[in-house]
Structures are given as C-alpha cells and as structure tokens.
Motif scaffolding. Structure first.
Motif, PDB file in Angstrom:
ATOM      1  N   MET A   1       0.846  -1.198   0.000  1.00 42.27           N
ATOM      2  CA  MET A   1       0.000   0.000   0.000  1.00 42.27           C
ATOM      3  C   MET A   1       0.877   1.243   0.000  1.00 42.27           C
ATOM      4  O   MET A   1       1.739   1.376   0.860  1.00 42.27           O
ATOM      5  CB  MET A   1      -0.912   0.009   1.224  1.00 42.27           C
ATOM      6  N   SER A   2       0.654   2.123  -0.988  1.00 43.59           N
ATOM      7  CA  SER A   2       1.518   3.297  -1.055  1.00 43.59           C
ATOM      8  C   SER A   2       0.934   4.429  -0.210  1.00 43.59           C
ATOM      9  O   SER A   2      -0.276   4.581  -0.106  1.00 43.59           O
ATOM     10  CB  SER A   2       1.676   3.736  -2.507  1.00 43.59           C
ATOM     11  N   GLU A   3       1.826   5.189   0.382  1.00 36.99           N
ATOM     12  CA  GLU A   3       1.402   6.322   1.203  1.00 36.99           C
ATOM     13  C   GLU A   3       1.905   7.609   0.585  1.00 36.99           C
ATOM     14  O   GLU A   3       2.903   7.610  -0.135  1.00 36.99           O
ATOM     15  CB  GLU A   3       2.003   6.200   2.613  1.00 36.99           C
ATOM     16  N   ARG A   4       1.203   8.687   0.836  1.00 37.72           N
ATOM     17  CA  ARG A   4       1.722   9.987   0.422  1.00 37.72           C
ATOM     18  C   ARG A   4       1.240  11.036   1.407  1.00 37.72           C
ATOM     19  O   ARG A   4       0.243  10.837   2.124  1.00 37.72           O
ATOM     20  CB  ARG A   4       1.287  10.317  -1.007  1.00 37.72           C
ATOM     21  N   VAL A   5       1.973  12.142   1.428  1.00 35.29           N
ATOM     22  CA  VAL A   5       1.588  13.210   2.355  1.00 35.29           C
ATOM     23  C   VAL A   5       0.528  14.075   1.692  1.00 35.29           C
ATOM     24  O   VAL A   5       0.696  14.533   0.564  1.00 35.29           O
ATOM     25  CB  VAL A   5       2.811  14.063   2.749  1.00 35.29           C
ATOM     26  N   VAL A   6      -0.582  14.244   2.381  1.00 36.06           N
ATOM     27  CA  VAL A   6      -1.683  15.042   1.854  1.00 36.06           C
ATOM     28  C   VAL A   6      -1.807  16.307   2.696  1.00 36.06           C
ATOM     29  O   VAL A   6      -1.675  16.268   3.920  1.00 36.06           O
ATOM     30  CB  VAL A   6      -3.001  14.231   1.899  1.00 36.06           C
ATOM     31  N   GLU A   7      -2.008  17.426   2.002  1.00 37.21           N
ATOM     32  CA  GLU A   7      -2.183  18.707   2.696  1.00 37.21           C
ATOM     33  C   GLU A   7      -3.670  19.019   2.786  1.00 37.21           C
ATOM     34  O   GLU A   7      -4.358  19.028   1.767  1.00 37.21           O
ATOM     35  CB  GLU A   7      -1.514  19.838   1.911  1.00 37.21           C
ATOM     36  N   LEU A   8      -4.134  19.249   3.999  1.00 34.10           N
ATOM     37  CA  LEU A   8      -5.542  19.630   4.163  1.00 34.10           C
ATOM     38  C   LEU A   8      -5.625  20.997   4.828  1.00 34.10           C
ATOM     39  O   LEU A   8      -4.869  21.279   5.768  1.00 34.10           O
ATOM     40  CB  LEU A   8      -6.289  18.620   5.038  1.00 34.10           C
ATOM     41  N   GLU A   9      -6.553  21.807   4.319  1.00 28.39           N
ATOM     42  CA  GLU A   9      -6.789  23.109   4.920  1.00 28.39           C
ATOM     43  C   GLU A   9      -8.198  23.041   5.504  1.00 28.39           C
ATOM     44  O   GLU A   9      -9.165  22.948   4.757  1.00 28.39           O
ATOM     45  CB  GLU A   9      -6.731  24.171   3.823  1.00 28.39           C
ATOM     46  N   VAL A  10      -8.278  23.027   6.814  1.00 30.38           N
ATOM     47  CA  VAL A  10      -9.563  22.765   7.458  1.00 30.38           C
ATOM     48  C   VAL A  10     -10.076  24.024   8.142  1.00 30.38           C
ATOM     49  O   VAL A  10      -9.317  24.710   8.839  1.00 30.38           O
ATOM     50  CB  VAL A  10      -9.417  21.623   8.493  1.00 30.38           C
ATOM     51  N   LEU A  11     -11.350  24.330   7.940  1.00 29.47           N
ATOM     52  CA  LEU A  11     -11.915  25.509   8.598  1.00 29.47           C
ATOM     53  C   LEU A  11     -12.160  25.181  10.071  1.00 29.47           C
ATOM     54  O   LEU A  11     -12.849  24.209  10.388  1.00 29.47           O
ATOM     55  CB  LEU A  11     -13.218  25.940   7.927  1.00 29.47           C
ATOM     56  N   ARG A  12     -11.557  25.984  10.940  1.00 25.11           N
ATOM     57  CA  ARG A  12     -11.704  25.765  12.383  1.00 25.11           C
ATOM     58  C   ARG A  12     -12.526  26.890  12.984  1.00 25.11           C
ATOM     59  O   ARG A  12     -12.410  28.038  12.582  1.00 25.11           O
ATOM     60  CB  ARG A  12     -10.321  25.768  13.071  1.00 25.11           C
ATOM     61  N   TYR A  13     -13.322  26.537  13.983  1.00 28.13           N
ATOM     62  CA  TYR A  13     -14.050  27.568  14.720  1.00 28.13           C
ATOM     63  C   TYR A  13     -14.329  27.049  16.117  1.00 28.13           C
ATOM     64  O   TYR A  13     -14.960  26.004  16.284  1.00 28.13           O
ATOM     65  CB  TYR A  13     -15.364  27.913  14.010  1.00 28.13           C
ATOM     66  N   ASN A  14     -13.816  27.748  17.092  1.00 31.61           N
ATOM     67  CA  ASN A  14     -14.066  27.390  18.481  1.00 31.61           C
ATOM     68  C   ASN A  14     -14.939  28.484  19.094  1.00 31.61           C
ATOM     69  O   ASN A  14     -14.489  29.621  19.264  1.00 31.61           O
ATOM     70  CB  ASN A  14     -12.731  27.286  19.239  1.00 31.61           C
ATOM     71  N   PRO A  15     -16.198  28.161  19.377  1.00 30.32           N
ATOM     72  CA  PRO A  15     -17.127  29.206  19.849  1.00 30.32           C
ATOM     73  C   PRO A  15     -16.666  29.845  21.156  1.00 30.32           C
ATOM     74  O   PRO A  15     -17.105  30.945  21.492  1.00 30.32           O
ATOM     75  CB  PRO A  15     -18.453  28.450  20.034  1.00 30.32           C
ATOM     76  N   GLU A  16     -15.787  29.164  21.891  1.00 34.36           N
ATOM     77  CA  GLU A  16     -15.372  29.722  23.181  1.00 34.36           C
ATOM     78  C   GLU A  16     -14.234  30.735  23.054  1.00 34.36           C
ATOM     79  O   GLU A  16     -14.079  31.603  23.908  1.00 34.36           O
ATOM     80  CB  GLU A  16     -14.940  28.595  24.122  1.00 34.36           C
ATOM     81  N   THR A  17     -13.457  30.609  21.982  1.00 38.46           N
ATOM     82  CA  THR A  17     -12.303  31.518  21.887  1.00 38.46           C
ATOM     83  C   THR A  17     -12.250  32.338  20.595  1.00 38.46           C
ATOM     84  O   THR A  17     -11.610  33.382  20.562  1.00 38.46           O
ATOM     85  CB  THR A  17     -10.987  30.712  21.972  1.00 38.46           C
ATOM     86  N   ASP A  18     -12.910  31.864  19.527  1.00 39.70           N
ATOM     87  CA  ASP A  18     -12.773  32.534  18.230  1.00 39.70           C
ATOM     88  C   ASP A  18     -13.932  33.485  17.953  1.00 39.70           C
ATOM     89  O   ASP A  18     -15.084  33.174  18.265  1.00 39.70           O
ATOM     90  CB  ASP A  18     -12.747  31.501  17.086  1.00 39.70           C
ATOM     91  N   SER A  19     -13.610  34.632  17.341  1.00 42.04           N
ATOM     92  CA  SER A  19     -14.706  35.518  16.935  1.00 42.04           C
ATOM     93  C   SER A  19     -15.187  35.129  15.546  1.00 42.04           C
ATOM     94  O   SER A  19     -16.324  35.400  15.181  1.00 42.04           O
ATOM     95  CB  SER A  19     -14.256  36.974  16.965  1.00 42.04           C
ATOM     96  N   GLU A  20     -14.307  34.523  14.753  1.00 44.46           N
ATOM     97  CA  GLU A  20     -14.724  34.013  13.449  1.00 44.46           C
ATOM     98  C   GLU A  20     -13.857  32.822  13.055  1.00 44.46           C
ATOM     99  O   GLU A  20     -12.790  32.605  13.637  1.00 44.46           O
ATOM    100  CB  GLU A  20     -14.665  35.107  12.392  1.00 44.46           C
ATOM    101  N   PRO A  21     -14.336  32.023  12.062  1.00 46.80           N
ATOM    102  CA  PRO A  21     -13.573  30.829  11.686  1.00 46.80           C
ATOM    103  C   PRO A  21     -12.287  31.189  10.950  1.00 46.80           C
ATOM    104  O   PRO A  21     -12.163  32.273  10.391  1.00 46.80           O
ATOM    105  CB  PRO A  21     -14.514  30.090  10.729  1.00 46.80           C
ATOM    106  N   HIS A  22     -11.319  30.281  10.974  1.00 48.02           N
ATOM    107  CA  HIS A  22     -10.075  30.484  10.232  1.00 48.02           C
ATOM    108  C   HIS A  22      -9.605  29.123   9.731  1.00 48.02           C
ATOM    109  O   HIS A  22      -9.982  28.080  10.273  1.00 48.02           O
ATOM    110  CB  HIS A  22      -9.017  31.096  11.142  1.00 48.02           C
TER     111      HIS A  22
END
Ligand code: SF4
Lengths: 247, 130
Positions: A1-22
């Motif tokens: 099984m071949s592996e490769r490095v994948v780049e993911l850009e995930v939208l994060r939002y923590n209602p306790e600390t963030d004013s908006e998602p990033h």
C-alpha cells in the motif's frame, strides 16, 4: 500500500475563543485509497485531538459526514483523496451555522423534515388483524428512489435558494413529502400540501438543479420538486376553473 | 460549554460565481431576456406590417443593420441554449411510468424535439414555405 503526504486546509471555529472561523493547515501521511474522512481521523488521532466533525458509518449510509470539500458538498467518507490535486480545502456544510469546526447546526433541517410529516398516514386505519397494506412492485417503484435519502443535507448546502431564503423548506424535505404522497397506501397528501405547495415550499425553487447533482444517493430531489409543482398547479386549476371536479 | 453558532454570510449578488453550475443556471435564466426581447420585436414587426407596405419595408430594412444581425445571432444562441437545457430537464418534471418501468429519459427528451420539429414544420407550412 503506497502512502503519500496530503495537505488539508480545514476551517476551524471554536465558539469559546474565536470571533470568526479560520483555516488551519495539516500535513498528514495517507494511504492511496483513503477518503477525506480517513485523513481527518488520522489528524484527530495523531496531530490534533481538538478537531471536531461528525461521522458514524464510513459507508455512505448514515449521512453524518457531509462537508464542503474544495467548495463542493460531499460525504467525507465518499470523497477519495486520489481524486483531488494539491491542497484539499475542507469546510463545514455551506448554508448551515457552524457549531464548532466542521460541525454544523442542523436544527432548521430537522424542524422542516418534521413539518412535512415524512411517515405513512394510512388512507383508512385498519386493525392489525386485517393484515398488511399491500402494494404491487409497480406502486413501489413509483416512489422507491425517494426512499433512498440519507438526510445528509448535501442538497441544502448546494441549493443557492436555501442559502438566500432560509425559510425555504428545501430539497430533501420536499422529496420526502413527495415520497409519501406517491405511496399508494398513503392518504396524507392534503396535510403535506399545506407545507410544500406554499411559497416557502416548492415555489421558492427556481430549478437550479444543484441538489440533484450533488446528491450521493441519486434521490433527484429537483425532480421531486418539479413534479410537486406540476401537481399543485393541476390542483389549483381544478379548484378554480372546475370546482365541480373532485380532487 | 457555551454555544455561539457562527453564521456565514451569503454574498447576495456574487453567489453565482462560486460554482460553475450556478453560472450555467444563470445563463439559462438570462436566456429568457433574449427570447422576451425577440418576442417583443415580433409584436412590433406585426404592427409595422399592419401599418402598410411602406412601414413594413422600413422595418425589414432595419433588420439588415449590423446591430440587428448581431442581436439575432445572440438571440439564436440563447434560444438554443434555453431550449436544449430545458428539454434536457423535462424527464425530471414529467417522468412516465409504463407498468413497472419508467420510460428512459432519452425518449422523453426526444419526444420534445419531435414536437418542436413538427410545430416548426406547421409554422413553415402556414407561412407558405412549401
Ligand atoms: S436528497 Fe440526497 S443530498 Fe439531499 S439529504 Fe437526501 S440523500 Fe442527502
């Protein structure tokens, strides 16, 4: 099984600390045949346990892992990594408020589902002793496709009308109402018409058709909506031009 | 734990640039403007015809102007796009079940093209084309 490095850009939002998602970037080594959900699981297990998202069956049955993958509504368990080039952008389903990270608030959809009474309302109740409500294969075929809906809400994320008019009942709820209306054993159409033949029902749909294009189960909600439009129009003509004809 | 759901704004006018399928939809919607404009031109043309040979001749003359030809080419393109995209959608709105099976989509779309062809022939016939 071949592996490769994948780049993911995930939208994060923590209602306790963030004013908006990033966006947050993760590099994760993945196997060739993995799907986006596998990559998220690996991130959660090995890089960042705070990442939140919904999933359950990993086989396109439960309808929990709907998210935007490169701007397209997809089930994360059906979105194969090998079909994407470069950085994969993962966001919560569009048109729904974000609860946290990739988890959305789905109360609106659940309330709408309830409104269309997505269950059999028998024409005539009969005691169990009289046996089942029978149906021919042709009668089953008439609505079978609409029973395949897994309530994943991808169609809502694809529908620009729902994004612009939040009161619109939306594709899956109408398709389910249509499913019961088309059922030979059902007698609840008049009750459902109250909801779906209204402005906020089918008439808010302008037939963009995006819902059917993204539906992972090929339910074709856009088709159901147009059929409800035609039937509702026939009802209207009968009522106003031929009041002597019984529906 | 406090709940504070974040609502993402939908751009009211630019939303259709977010997806090619939205642009295709907008093109289909836009096509009706050209069809509407062409219909208005036909109404105006009938009025010119009713007003007598001189006004009718002037009307025909104006149709030969470059801007009129450009409009006709555009309107024809949009009319074709309109017709083809809508015809392709008809099986969704009008599924036909015969016995246990649904009639294939191609048959329903094809029937619309046949109807279109027959109507066009009828119009040409009454216009004295043959
Ligand atoms: S109609 Fe299709 S896209 Fe919409 S909720 Fe059901 S399965 Fe998901």
């Amino acid at each position: 099984m071949s592996e490769r490095v994948v780049e993911l850009e995930v939208l994060r939002y923590n209602p306790e600390t963030d004013s908006e998602p990033h966006f947050q970037r993760y590099s994760v080594s993945c196997e060739e045949e993995w799907v986006v959900l596998d990559a998220l699981n690996k991130i959660k297990e090995t890089i960042d346990p705070t990442l939140s998202y919904r999933w359950s069956c990993h086989m396109a049955v439960c309808g929990s892992c709907g998210m935007m993958v490169n701007g397209e509504p997809k089930l994360a368990c059906k979105a194969f990594l090998r079909t994407f080039d470069g950085v994969i952008r993962v966001e919560p389903l569009a048109h729904f408020p974000i609860e946290r990270d990739l988890v959305t608030v789905i109360d609106d959809f659940v309330m709408k589902l309830k409104r269309v009474k997505p269950y059999l309302i028998p024409k005539q109740d009969k005691p169990v002793s009289e046996g089942e409500y029978l149906q021919t294969p042709a009668e089953l075929k008439k609505y079978k496709q609409y029973t395949l809906c897994i309530n994943c809400m991808l169609c809502y994320a694809a529908c620009p009308e729902y994004g612009l008019i939040p009161n619109y009942i939306g594709p899956a709820a109408i398709a389910l109402a249509h499913r019961y209306n088309q059922d030979s054993r059902d007698g609840g159409r008049d009750e459902r018409q109250e909801e779906i033949a209204a402005t906020e029902g089918v008439w808010d749909c302008s037939f963009v058709g995006a819902c059917s294009e993204v539906c992972p189960e090929h339910v074709d909600p856009a088709g159901a909506i147009q059929q409800v439009k035609i039937k509702s129009m026939v009802d209207w003509y009968k009522e106003h031009l031929m009041p002597w004809v019984k529906k | 734990m406090s709940r504070r759901p974040y609502v993402r704004e939908i751009p009211k006018f630019r939303w259709f640039f977010r997806q090619p399928r939205y642009l295709r939809y907008m093109a289909r919607e836009l096509s009706c403007l050209f069809i509407g404009a062409y219909a208005l031109m036909m109404v105006w043309g009938s009025k010119q015809l009713a007003d007598g040979p001189a006004t009718w001749g002037a009307f025909l003359e104006r149709l030969h102007s470059p801007s009129s030809i450009a409009f006709h080419v555009l309107a024809l393109g949009f009319a074709l796009y309109h017709t083809i995209t809508w015809f392709n959608l008809t099986p969704k709105a009008l599924p036909v079940q015969v016995g246990g099976e649904f009639v294939p989509d191609g048959v329903i779309v094809g029937a619309h093209y046949v109807g279109w062809g027959l109507l066009s022939l009828a119009v040409l016939y009454f216009a004295g084309a043959f």
